[in-house]
Design an enzyme around this catalytic site. Structure first.
Site, PDB file in Angstrom:
ATOM      1  N   TRP B 102       0.820  -1.213   0.000  1.00  0.00           N
ATOM      2  CA  TRP B 102       0.000   0.000   0.000  1.00  0.00           C
ATOM      3  C   TRP B 102       0.854   1.263   0.000  1.00  0.00           C
ATOM      4  CZ3 TRP B 102      -4.498  -0.260  -1.956  1.00  0.00           C
ATOM      5  CH2 TRP B 102      -5.193  -1.469  -1.897  1.00  0.00           C
ATOM      6  N   ASP B 172      -1.426   6.715   6.219  1.00  0.00           N
ATOM      7  CA  ASP B 172      -2.574   5.935   5.730  1.00  0.00           C
ATOM      8  C   ASP B 172      -2.895   4.904   6.801  1.00  0.00           C
ATOM      9  OD1 ASP B 172      -4.319   4.159   4.618  1.00  0.00           O
ATOM     10  OD2 ASP B 172      -3.069   3.628   2.896  1.00  0.00           O
ATOM     11  N   LYS B 196     -12.589  -1.155   7.037  1.00  0.00           N
ATOM     12  CA  LYS B 196     -11.931  -2.132   7.914  1.00  0.00           C
ATOM     13  C   LYS B 196     -12.387  -1.929   9.365  1.00  0.00           C
ATOM     14  CE  LYS B 196      -8.647  -1.956   4.296  1.00  0.00           C
ATOM     15  NZ  LYS B 196      -8.407  -3.294   3.851  1.00  0.00           N
TER      16      LYS B 196
END
Lengths: 360, 360
Positions: B102, B172, B196
């Protein structure tokens, strides 16, 4: 308890049958023992949901094969930037037909990226708001595309013409998509925020002709890039899966009710019922010329604006919700999207009659 | 029927109590006779939902007053573009700590807008994946900010250090937010896709220090502009209202369960239970060094990869869902976000033991 009819302009009411099904399978979807919103967007069951929703939309709108369908995040305002950033290419100008609040908002964002040639399409006929015929719109020679908003939710104005041009036509159909039959092949790009005729807020459908995918601005964020979204099948990022699923249920509901042709008939009857009552009354007024009255959003004013609050209060008490007009124009507005049954409009007219009799 | 435990990496399972409440009030919310997703985002009842969700999040994370909280559309990938477009100002460089998939994806998008100074933070210790200590990260002098991803969902790697810098730190936190206590005042911007630990897909929370709101790129689409979103209270466009509402329910659930400190304790116990079992086994293996093991995503491999399919099939049959590892790395992955109770992890370990006994 009387049935409840919700006239919200958006987020708007969804078909009752869809909401009932969604509630029933909310925590145990498809026999999985979990919700459709709790599974991976790349799982087989969700990919089936996604593909069916696209196919059903293609069937409903007879979308030709050379058009891509994208399920994007954000709403129309995201597209206000995405359209110029995807379509300008080396051009410096685009034509923007200005017929009301949303068309003008699109111009404001587009001006970051291009010189917007703004064509004022508003006029009055016999003191009523109307739209200048498309044959009189002065388009520029060097525009990359012609943008317009066929239905203005706030003003209750519908543009029935199409721009007369060989440039790609781009339409913000947020509040009119699926309400009446259209010929997709006449457009370059159609986009629509979901929260009126498609599903819940947070999803935007983009239908784009495949020859328009190679013009992107170098600074275009990938999540707004039509080509990236197409190549990744709208899963470049995690899509708003629950909104996608609900929209799919709405598409199936629409198909099982005869599709767009059938709902257009109902929509025309609903609108006629309401406008006819307003027109014969001295107590209520709609200020849009009959040429350009919206099928989806019917604004109206009371002859005695001092009664607005009472009208809204008594309407709410009768289960007729969210009739307050947009803060920019005041008065009332009945949004009668596909999910609003004819009975809801009849109940509204019945209430308006009673209110008129008591307060005229 | 055995209880179902869904280990999906995202969209992920939500707290059962939240889903139950949402189902009960799905078509008649707040006594309105309609769904919360069918009302205007500007209506009083929804504005209350919105404000409460923000306040509850502020309480949970002790967010200082000089930080704005934005409820945006899109997920982390939208922020991959939004971060450089909002924060670069006149700078041409930003530092990006690369600790996995990511972080690297964020670099790819950022390179459209700046020279990304990429600091490879990955290493191995005793043959296990690990992260180089932050004191050894070579940052540039002229960077506008330092970006990192504290938890890598695919690799199951967590970075516990913070960059050593006086530049704004951008994180992030999609897969770690609300899982453990953090000191917000050390960050410039924190962003997190909801799917999430917050709510359903289609919402992204951005927490931004208020001195960073005036640096926007001229081509930044307004829907990604932190200052515009702040000034319009996250309602520049119609927000994803249902996702906002559900996230608010999750925040209330978390508060009623003792807040972040309490859930961190549960999360540490869940992770320890699973890692300890894996470590004592010859049959399962986790390839991350104990310094950097994720609290939220636990990837593991079977000693006999030819049994992967059988493992997944038998796990599913026991109600242990979505354990398949990311396609980039294979094997298994158990995502054990806040909504996963300790009992779910215990059931997984129990199953793993049995499977090992039968197949070792």
């Amino acid at each position: 308890m009387e049935p409840i009819y919700n006239f919200s302009a958006g987020p708007a009411s969804l078909p009752k049958a869809v909401m009932k099904q969604a509630q029933e399978e909310f925590i145990n979807w498809n026999g999985l023992g979990t919700s459709v919103m709790e599974i991976s967007h790349r799982s087989k069951p969700f990919l089936k949901v996604a593909a069916e929703a696209e196919q059903d939309l293609r069937d409903l709108l007879s979308i030709p094969n050379n058009y891509k369908v994208l399920f994007c995040q954000g709403g129309a305002r995201a597209q206000f930037a995405a359209v110029p950033m995807n379509l300008l290419g080396s051009a410096k100008t685009a034509d923007y037909i200005d017929g009301g609040y949303w068309a003008a908002s699109a111009v404001e964002e587009a001006q970051k990226y291009c010189e917007a040639n703004v064509i004022n399409a508003s006029t009055t006929i016999d003191g009523k708001s109307a739209i200048i015929p498309a044959s009189d719109w002065v388009l520029s020679d060097d525009s990359a595309y012609v943008h317009f908003c066929p239905n203005e939710t706030i003003d209750g104005i519908e543009i029935n013409d199409l721009p007369v041009t060989d440039k790609p036509i781009v339409a913000d159909m947020s509040s009119t998509i699926l309400s009446r039959e259209i010929d997709i092949s006449k457009y370059g790009v159609i986009y629509a925020g979901a929260q009126k005729n498609i599903g819940p807020a947070g999803l935007c459908i983009v239908i784009v002709r495949d020859d328009l995918l190679d013009l992107a601005h170098s600074a275009l964020p990938s999540i707004l890039n039509y080509k990236v979204l197409f190549e990744k099948e709208s899963m470049y990022n995690t899509p708003p899966t629950y909104a996608w699923y609900l929209s799919g249920l709405v598409f199936k509901w629409l198909k099982s009710n005869g599709g767009v042709a059938a709902i257009e008939k109902v929509n025309r009857e609903k609108a006629a019922t309401l406008y006819q009552y307003i027109d014969q009354s001295e107590f209520y007024r709609n200020s849009v010329h009959s040429n350009n009255r919206s099928l989806m959003n019917v604004p109206f004013q009371l002859a005695k604006p001092e009664l607005d609050a009472l009208f809204l209060e008594q309407a709410e008490a009768r289960g007729l919700q969210a009739l307050k007009g947009h803060r920019a124009v005041g008065g009332m507005r009945a949004s009668i999207y596909n999910a609003m049954p004819l009975e809801g409009v009849q109940a509204l007219v019945e209430f308006m009659k009673e209110f008129e009799q008591k307060n005229a």
